[in-house]
Write a protein that holds these residues in place. Structure first.
Motif, PDB file in Angstrom:
ATOM      1  N   GLY A   1      64.433 -20.089  27.136  1.00 27.81           N
ATOM      2  CA  GLY A   1      64.884 -21.385  26.652  1.00 27.81           C
ATOM      3  C   GLY A   1      65.318 -21.499  25.200  1.00 27.81           C
ATOM      4  O   GLY A   1      65.870 -22.520  24.799  1.00 27.81           O
ATOM      5  N   ASP A   2      65.119 -20.444  24.440  1.00 28.33           N
ATOM      6  CA  ASP A   2      65.408 -20.495  23.018  1.00 28.33           C
ATOM      7  C   ASP A   2      66.884 -20.661  22.646  1.00 28.33           C
ATOM      8  O   ASP A   2      67.189 -21.077  21.532  1.00 28.33           O
ATOM      9  CB  ASP A   2      64.941 -19.185  22.366  1.00 28.33           C
ATOM     10  CG  ASP A   2      63.671 -19.370  21.571  1.00 28.33           C
ATOM     11  OD1 ASP A   2      63.150 -20.498  21.622  1.00 28.33           O
ATOM     12  OD2 ASP A   2      63.242 -18.395  20.927  1.00 28.33           O
ATOM     13  N   VAL A   3      67.770 -20.303  23.568  1.00 25.74           N
ATOM     14  CA  VAL A   3      69.205 -20.214  23.255  1.00 25.74           C
ATOM     15  C   VAL A   3      69.714 -21.408  22.458  1.00 25.74           C
ATOM     16  O   VAL A   3      70.345 -21.243  21.417  1.00 25.74           O
ATOM     17  CB  VAL A   3      70.034 -20.106  24.553  1.00 25.74           C
ATOM     18  CG1 VAL A   3      71.503 -19.887  24.242  1.00 25.74           C
ATOM     19  CG2 VAL A   3      69.486 -19.009  25.430  1.00 25.74           C
ATOM     20  N   HIS A   4      69.402 -22.620  22.972  1.00 24.41           N
ATOM     21  CA  HIS A   4      70.000 -23.799  22.345  1.00 24.41           C
ATOM     22  C   HIS A   4      69.437 -24.056  20.946  1.00 24.41           C
ATOM     23  O   HIS A   4      70.171 -24.438  20.047  1.00 24.41           O
ATOM     24  CB  HIS A   4      69.876 -25.011  23.270  1.00 24.41           C
ATOM     25  CG  HIS A   4      70.721 -24.820  24.502  1.00 24.41           C
ATOM     26  ND1 HIS A   4      72.083 -25.043  24.503  1.00 24.41           N
ATOM     27  CD2 HIS A   4      70.397 -24.349  25.725  1.00 24.41           C
ATOM     28  CE1 HIS A   4      72.567 -24.735  25.704  1.00 24.41           C
ATOM     29  NE2 HIS A   4      71.574 -24.317  26.465  1.00 24.41           N
ATOM     30  N   ASN A   5      68.135 -23.801  20.790  1.00 25.57           N
ATOM     31  CA  ASN A   5      67.551 -23.982  19.454  1.00 25.57           C
ATOM     32  C   ASN A   5      68.152 -23.031  18.443  1.00 25.57           C
ATOM     33  O   ASN A   5      68.499 -23.425  17.322  1.00 25.57           O
ATOM     34  CB  ASN A   5      66.041 -23.739  19.486  1.00 25.57           C
ATOM     35  CG  ASN A   5      65.329 -24.845  20.232  1.00 25.57           C
ATOM     36  OD1 ASN A   5      65.859 -25.960  20.327  1.00 25.57           O
ATOM     37  ND2 ASN A   5      64.171 -24.532  20.777  1.00 25.57           N
ATOM     38  N   VAL A   6      68.247 -21.774  18.837  1.00 22.73           N
ATOM     39  CA  VAL A   6      68.810 -20.782  17.919  1.00 22.73           C
ATOM     40  C   VAL A   6      70.245 -21.170  17.556  1.00 22.73           C
ATOM     41  O   VAL A   6      70.649 -21.123  16.387  1.00 22.73           O
ATOM     42  CB  VAL A   6      68.790 -19.364  18.549  1.00 22.73           C
ATOM     43  CG1 VAL A   6      69.402 -18.342  17.602  1.00 22.73           C
ATOM     44  CG2 VAL A   6      67.373 -18.950  18.921  1.00 22.73           C
ATOM     45  N   PHE A   7      70.995 -21.585  18.551  1.00 22.11           N
ATOM     46  CA  PHE A   7      72.395 -21.947  18.320  1.00 22.11           C
ATOM     47  C   PHE A   7      72.498 -23.158  17.394  1.00 22.11           C
ATOM     48  O   PHE A   7      73.315 -23.182  16.469  1.00 22.11           O
ATOM     49  CB  PHE A   7      73.065 -22.204  19.677  1.00 22.11           C
ATOM     50  CG  PHE A   7      74.565 -22.343  19.592  1.00 22.11           C
ATOM     51  CD1 PHE A   7      75.300 -21.720  18.575  1.00 22.11           C
ATOM     52  CD2 PHE A   7      75.248 -23.095  20.545  1.00 22.11           C
ATOM     53  CE1 PHE A   7      76.682 -21.856  18.505  1.00 22.11           C
ATOM     54  CE2 PHE A   7      76.634 -23.236  20.479  1.00 22.11           C
ATOM     55  CZ  PHE A   7      77.348 -22.620  19.461  1.00 22.11           C
ATOM     56  N   GLU A   8      71.630 -24.150  17.623  1.00 21.88           N
ATOM     57  CA  GLU A   8      71.644 -25.333  16.747  1.00 21.88           C
ATOM     58  C   GLU A   8      71.406 -24.935  15.287  1.00 21.88           C
ATOM     59  O   GLU A   8      72.062 -25.431  14.372  1.00 21.88           O
ATOM     60  CB  GLU A   8      70.580 -26.350  17.174  1.00 21.88           C
ATOM     61  CG  GLU A   8      71.009 -27.276  18.290  1.00 21.88           C
ATOM     62  CD  GLU A   8      72.429 -27.816  18.134  1.00 21.88           C
ATOM     63  OE1 GLU A   8      72.730 -28.391  17.060  1.00 21.88           O
ATOM     64  OE2 GLU A   8      73.244 -27.636  19.060  1.00 21.88           O
ATOM     65  N   GLU A   9      70.459 -24.033  15.086  1.00 23.78           N
ATOM     66  CA  GLU A   9      70.163 -23.602  13.715  1.00 23.78           C
ATOM     67  C   GLU A   9      71.365 -22.924  13.072  1.00 23.78           C
ATOM     68  O   GLU A   9      71.663 -23.136  11.901  1.00 23.78           O
ATOM     69  CB  GLU A   9      68.981 -22.622  13.711  1.00 23.78           C
ATOM     70  CG  GLU A   9      67.640 -23.301  13.691  1.00 23.78           C
ATOM     71  CD  GLU A   9      66.494 -22.287  13.800  1.00 23.78           C
ATOM     72  OE1 GLU A   9      66.618 -21.162  13.296  1.00 23.78           O
ATOM     73  OE2 GLU A   9      65.471 -22.656  14.426  1.00 23.78           O
TER      74      GLU A   9
END
Ligand code: ASP
Ligand code: MG
Length: 418
Positions: free
Chosen positions: A58-66
Motif C-alpha cells: 500500500g505504500d505506493v501512493h504515499n511515496v508518490f505523494e511525497e
C-alpha cells in the motif's frame, strides 16, 4: 563547447537550482550542454515507489505523494504560483499515475526504468525553466531520442554509432543558439521505451555527449572540492588531487570510487577530452582535472569503501576440486544474471566472489548456481580497496573489524570485512 553535469545534490532544493544559474552565468560566452540528474534523493524515492508497486503493497501512493510534494515545493519557491513549467511537470507525473493504476508488468527492470526515469525528466524541466526565467536562452531536449540503447533495462548498452549520428545531426545547431539542457542517466530503445544506464549514470551521459560532439572538456559539479583520496564522510584528513591520469581515474572507479561513474572516463580518454571535477558551491575553484599527461601524486593511499556486499562461496557437490569447467559454468551464471564480481578468489575446493547485494539478481543467481553447486554466503559486508597502500593504512582501515578475505598486489590491497 563545454559539457556540464550537475548531480542530484546540486539540485536538491530551490537554492540549489538558483545556484546552478549562478554557476552557468560565469560561462556566458561559451556553448553549453547541461546534463542534470534527478533532484536530491528522488531516484531512491522512485526506486522505493517501484518496489512497492511491484510487490503490491500500500505504500505506493504515499511515496508518490511525497515525491510530488517535494518537487512542487521547489517549483513554488522558484516561480511562485503560476508558471508554464507546472503543467510540464504534472504531465510527467501523470505518467506514473497511469502506470500504477494497472497491474505491474512482470519484468521488474522494465518497470523500474519507465518509473525511475521520471526523476530526470522533471528535474530538467525545472532547471530549464529556471535558466529561461533568468534570461538565459535555454532549450530542453529529451535525451531518449539521442542516446540509443538496447533493451537491457537498468543497464542499457549504448549504440554508439546511432547515438553519435543523432547527436551530431541536431545538437550543434541548437548549441549555437542556446544552452541545451538534458537528462542524465536515461536512454531510449528502438521501440521508444525508456532505459537507464545504471545508478549514477549521468556522468556517463555527459561523457557520451562530449565525445560525440568533440567538446573541449566535461565538468562534473559536485558537493566536494574535487577528487579526494577517500570519502570525507567516512575518513578524516582527506587530501584532494590536483590532477589525475585517465588510467588512475579508471582504476579508482573500477574499485568503486563513487565520485565518477565507471563508464565515464574511457570515452573521454579516447577522444582526449579532459574531465574536471569541481565544487558547485565554489565554481571558480580549481577542483581536480583528469587529463592526458597528468602527474599522479599520492600523498596518501586512495581508500574506496563498498558497502552492502555479499561474499558467496561456491563448491562442487561431490567435493571435487574446482576445475576450469566449473569456473566456466560459474562465470556463465554470473554473466546471465548481470552480477558483477568485485573481487574473487579460488582455492582447491571452492570459488569465492564478493558482489554487490542487488536482491533480485542475487536470488536468480543463487537459484541457477544451486542446480549444480553447493553455495554458501555471508551478507552485510564491506569491501575496502586501498590503492598505493601501506601496511599501516591497511591496519588502520581494518582495525576492530573481522577480515574475511584479504588480497594484495603490488599497488592494490582489498579486504572484505564484517
Ligand atoms: N539520478 C540517478 C541516480 O541517482 C543518476 C545519477 O544521479 O547520475 O542514480
Ligand atoms: Mg544522483
Amino acid at each position: 563547447m563545454l559539457v556540464f553535469k550537475f548531480g542530484g545534490a546540486s539540485v536538491k532544493d530551490a537554492q540549489g537550482v538558483i545556484n546552478l544559474g549562478k554557476v552557468i552565468s560565469n560561462y556566458r560566452n561559451e556553448q553549453l550542454l547541461v546534463v542534470v540528474s534527478a533532484m536530491g534523493k528522488t531516484t531512491n524515492a522512485l526506486e522505493k515507489l517501484t518496489r512497492a508497486y511491484f510487490d503490491g503493497n500500500g505504500d505506493v501512493h504515499n511515496v508518490f505523494e511525497e515525491i510530488k510534494e517535494y518537487h512542487y515545493q521547489i517549483l513554488h519557491e522558484l516561480f511562485g504560483d503560476h508558471h508554464p513549467v507546472f503543467d510540464e511537470v504534472a504531465n510527467n507525473f501523470v505518467e506514473i499515475d497511469w502506470m500504477i493504476e494497472d497491474e505491474p508488468h512482470d519484468d521488474y527492470d522494465f518497470i523500474y526504468d519507465q518509473i525511475v526515469s521520471i526523476g530526470e525528466l522533471v528535474s530538467t524541466r525545472i532547471v530549464n525553466a529556471w535558466f529561461n526565467h533568468q534570461n538565459f536562452s535555454s532549450k530542453w531536449i529529451d535525451v531518449r531520442g539521442y542516446i540509443h540503447t538496447d533493451n537491457t533495462y537498468r543497464e542499457g548498452v549504448v549504440d554508439w554509432d546511432k547515438t553519435c549520428i543523432s547527436i551530431k545531426k541536431d545538437i550543434p545547431a541548437l548549441l549555437s543558439k542556446s544552452i541545451v539542457v538534458t537528462q542524465g542517466f536515461l536512454g531510449g530503445t528502438s521501440e521508444n521505451f525508456t532505459t537507464t544506464l545504471g545508478r549514477e549514470g549521468s556522468d556517463y551521459t555527459a561523457s557520451i555527449f562530449a565525445s560525440c560532439l568533440g567538446a573541449e572538456s566535461v565538468t562534473t559539479w559536485k558537493d566536494v572540492p574535487g577528487i579526494l583520496n577517500a570519502d570525507p564522510k567516512l575518513f578524516a584528513d582527506t587530501v584532494k588531487f590536483e590532477e589525475l591520469s585517465y588510467q588512475e581515474a579508471i582504476e579508482m572507479t573500477y574499485y568503486g570510487a563513487s565520485v565518477i561513474h565507471p563508464k565515464t572516463i574511457k570515452p573521454l580518454q579516447n577522444a582526449n577530452i579532459p574531465l574536471l571535477v569541481k565544487p558547485f558551491m565554489e565554481p571558480t575553484a580549481a577542483g581536480t582535472i583528469i587529463k592526458e599527461g597528468a602527474v599522479n601524486k599520492f600523498k596518501k593511499p586512495v581508500i574506496i569503501v563498498k558497502n552492502n556486499q555479499v561474499l558467496i562461496s561456491i563448491s562442487a557437490v561431490d567435493y571435487s576440486f574446482i576445475s576450469e569447467s566449473h569456473l566456466s559454468e560459474i562465470f556463465a551464471a554470473f554473466a546471465k544474471h548481470q552480477v558483477k564480481v568485485n573481487m574473487m578468489q579460488t582455492s582447491a575446493l571452492s570459488f569465492s566472489a564478493c558482489i554487490d547485494h542487488i536482491p533480485e539478481r542475487f536470488e536468480r543467481l543463487l537459484s541457477t548456481l544451486k542446480q549444480k553447486f553447493k553455495v554458501k554466503y555471508n551478507n552485510d559486508l564491506k569491501l575496502i580497496t586501498l590503492r598505493h597502500y601501506t601496511d599501516v593504512a591497511l591496519q588502520d582501515v581494518t582495525a576492530g573489524q573481522s577480515v574475511l578475505v584479504k588480497q594484495t598486489s603490488r599497488n592494490t590491497a582489498q579486504v572484505v570485512v564484517k
